[in-house]
Design an enzyme around this catalytic site. Structure first.
Site, PDB file in Angstrom:
ATOM      1  N   PRO A  74     -38.758 104.977  46.941  1.00  0.00           N
ATOM      2  CA  PRO A  74     -39.407 103.664  46.973  1.00  0.00           C
ATOM      3  C   PRO A  74     -40.707 103.558  47.550  1.00  0.00           C
ATOM      4  CG  PRO A  74     -37.281 103.279  47.536  1.00  0.00           C
ATOM      5  CD  PRO A  74     -37.453 104.720  47.507  1.00  0.00           C
ATOM      6  N   CYS A  75     -41.928 103.291  46.910  1.00  0.00           N
ATOM      7  CA  CYS A  75     -43.000 103.378  47.514  1.00  0.00           C
ATOM      8  C   CYS A  75     -43.867 102.064  47.976  1.00  0.00           C
ATOM      9  CB  CYS A  75     -44.190 103.714  46.112  1.00  0.00           C
ATOM     10  SG  CYS A  75     -44.226 102.357  44.724  1.00  0.00           S
ATOM     11  N   GLN A  76     -43.071 100.743  48.069  1.00  0.00           N
ATOM     12  CA  GLN A  76     -43.731  99.431  48.166  1.00  0.00           C
ATOM     13  C   GLN A  76     -44.033  99.583  49.755  1.00  0.00           C
ATOM     14  OE1 GLN A  76     -40.552 100.026  46.819  1.00  0.00           O
ATOM     15  NE2 GLN A  76     -39.902  98.281  45.665  1.00  0.00           N
ATOM     16  N   PHE A  78     -45.764 101.652  51.273  1.00  0.00           N
ATOM     17  CA  PHE A  78     -47.091 102.469  51.195  1.00  0.00           C
ATOM     18  C   PHE A  78     -48.104 101.861  50.303  1.00  0.00           C
ATOM     19  CE2 PHE A  78     -43.708 105.828  51.116  1.00  0.00           C
ATOM     20  CZ  PHE A  78     -43.549 105.983  52.712  1.00  0.00           C
TER      21      PHE A  78
END
Ligand SMILES: C[S@@+](CC[C@H](N)C(=O)[O-])C[C@H]1O[C@@H](n2cnc3c(N)ncnc32)[C@H](O)[C@@H]1O
Length: 450
Positions: A74-76, A78
């Site tokens: 998951p990238c949320q 960053f």
């Protein structure tokens, strides 16, 4: 090569890797809805699992002994669209690295937003992967040059045991198309990544993406595309408008023409323009937002590389928007997978990059011919090494010595090849000036949606 996908979502990455020729033997995600969509389209081997629990999953992965572990954690935490406070989700990037270190596949592939490179989580993950012996290629790629009409920039980190850093960069650059793909290409007018099969009945689809199964071919299928060809009615409104609205990031442009790639797909991409945007449109909008088409979920799914006919019915409509936005476009994953497979098979070698020739001239007084010879010897040595690079210079020369085809060469040729490789390493070890650093918004900048 056998691959396992972690954080598999609805399956964009797996679809692409399968297309490239990987056998995906296991896939995991904690979201039941995404697991259901993955299962409906790709295979029953997918499992719902919380990958934070590395004690549970680590031994299973090690036993599977894949050649490649792939995943987009998951990238949320960053992402430019989020708060950028590193919490539990950022920790999953560390979990990805730990699981790779436990199973130690020959290769891994990780996808994330470019801002991940600025995070502590990636710094920790990177340190673990380097310590475990992986050489890394860390590169930012734009999806519109890899088979989808979307200006989506993502970080891809490819690791291979024992390699020198940057080992796959030139091969990835070579797989790039010359032009970005546009939405019109996707719709079929320019037939970029698509082909025409004469439809059986008027009003049926004639243009098919190369990323999806072709329709049944008949005798009449091979007719050329008539100039009067009409797109499938589902796309007619979009073609007629010639432009589409997507909810912008920050204070960006909302309207694009069909002759551009779409902006990066997000969960709210297909929202109608809000009164705030209509009252204050972007000055570069090619037509007013009211005259632009709003994309359908099916079109957004295709812009994200999912083939027509992808079965989303296992998930709620709102969840599907999120799954689409999360995905790695399958054509992009296919291109990267193809690059990995070619290198594994020894079919590609890293290009000599930068000013090696200039360095030879300046520091060694080489003539033009001597420079050409040195370069072609480096390439020949690399081919004999099956395209491998080595973190360690001595290991590289030792590997060359043990290559059967090398041993069969005359003594003089062998020492020429060794000397050229040594020179190349010397040049690589020199500090280089002017390396381009990607511009990213400073920490703390928040997205302003329309
Ligand atoms: C960026 S998406 C990956 C999309 C995927 N690569 C694709 O191409 O469709 C990240 C995924 O991680 C999953 N995820 C989040 N937390 C997780 C956890 N603790 N364990 C397993 N999966 C998790 C989310 O459900 C989401 O599907």
């Amino acid at each position: 090569m056998r691959a396992v996908e972690l954080f598999a979502g609805a399956g964009g990455m797996s679809l692409g890797l399968k297309g490239a020729g990987f056998e995906v033997v296991a896939a995991y995600d904690s979201w039941q809805g995404a697991v259901d969509v993955y299962r409906a389209n790709l295979g029953g081997y997918v499992r719902q699992a919380d990958l934070k629990d590395i004690f549970a999953i680590g031994p299973t992965l090690a036993a599977l002994a894949p050649d490649l572990i792939v995943g987009g954690p998951p990238c949320q935490d960053f992402s430019a669209a989020g708060e950028r406070i590193e919490g539990e989700r950022a920790g999953l990037t560390r979990a990805f690295a730990m699981l790779v270190c436990i199973a130690r596949p020959k290769w891994f592939l990780m996808e994330n937003v470019p801002l991940a490179t600025r995070s502590q989580a990636w710094a920790d993950a990177r340190a673990m992967l380097v310590k475990a012996g992986y050489g890394l290629t860390e590169t930012k790629l734009n999806a519109s040059f890899y088979g989808v009409p979307q200006d989506r920039k993502r970080l891809f980190v490819i690791g291979r045991l024992g390699e020198a850093d940057g080992f796959l960069e030139s091969a990835l650059a070579a797989a790039r198309s010359c032009q970005p793909m546009t939405v019109r290409d996707m719709l079929g007018n320019a037939l970029g990544n698509a082909f025409y099969v004469h439809p059986r009945m008027p009003g049926k689809r004639g243009v098919w993406s190369t990323a999806e199964p072709a329709p049944t071919m008949r005798g009449s299928s091979r007719r050329p595309m008539p100039g009067s060809y009409q797109p499938h009615p589902a796309d007619a409104a979009l073609v007629e408008a010639g432009a589409f609205y997507t909810r912008p990031y920050y204070e960006g442009r909302g309207v694009r023409t069909l002759d551009e790639p779409a902006p990066s797909v997000i969960r709210t991409t297909r929202e109608r323009p809000r009164p705030k945007y209509l009252a204050n449109p972007h000055p570069a909008d090619p037509v007013p937002a009211t005259a632009a088409a709003v994309l359908t979920q099916e079109q957004v799914s295709r812009i994200q590389g999912f083939p027509t006919g992808w079965d989303w019915s296992a998930a709620a409509v709102r969840d599907v928007d999120q799954m689409i936005a999360n995905a790695v476009p399958a054509p992009m994953a296919e291109a990267i997978g193809g690059v990995i497979l070619a290198r594994e098979a020894g079919e590609s070698i890293p290009e000599i990059q930068g000013r090696f020739g200039e360095w030879l001239r300046r520091s060694r007084g080489f003539s033009k011919q001597a420079i050409r010879n040195a370069k072609s010897r480096v390439n020949r040595a690399r081919r004999l090494l099956g395209g491998r690079t080595f973190a360690d210079a001595a290991a590289e020369l030792a590997a060359l010595d043990t290559a059967e085809a090398f041993a069969a060469l005359p003594t003089g040729t062998r020492s020429d090849l060794r000397a050229a490789l040594r020179l190349y390493r010397e040049w690589q070890a020199e500090p280089k000036r002017g390396r381009k650093v990607e511009a990213v918004p400073p920490a703390g900048v928040k997205a302003v949606a329309a």
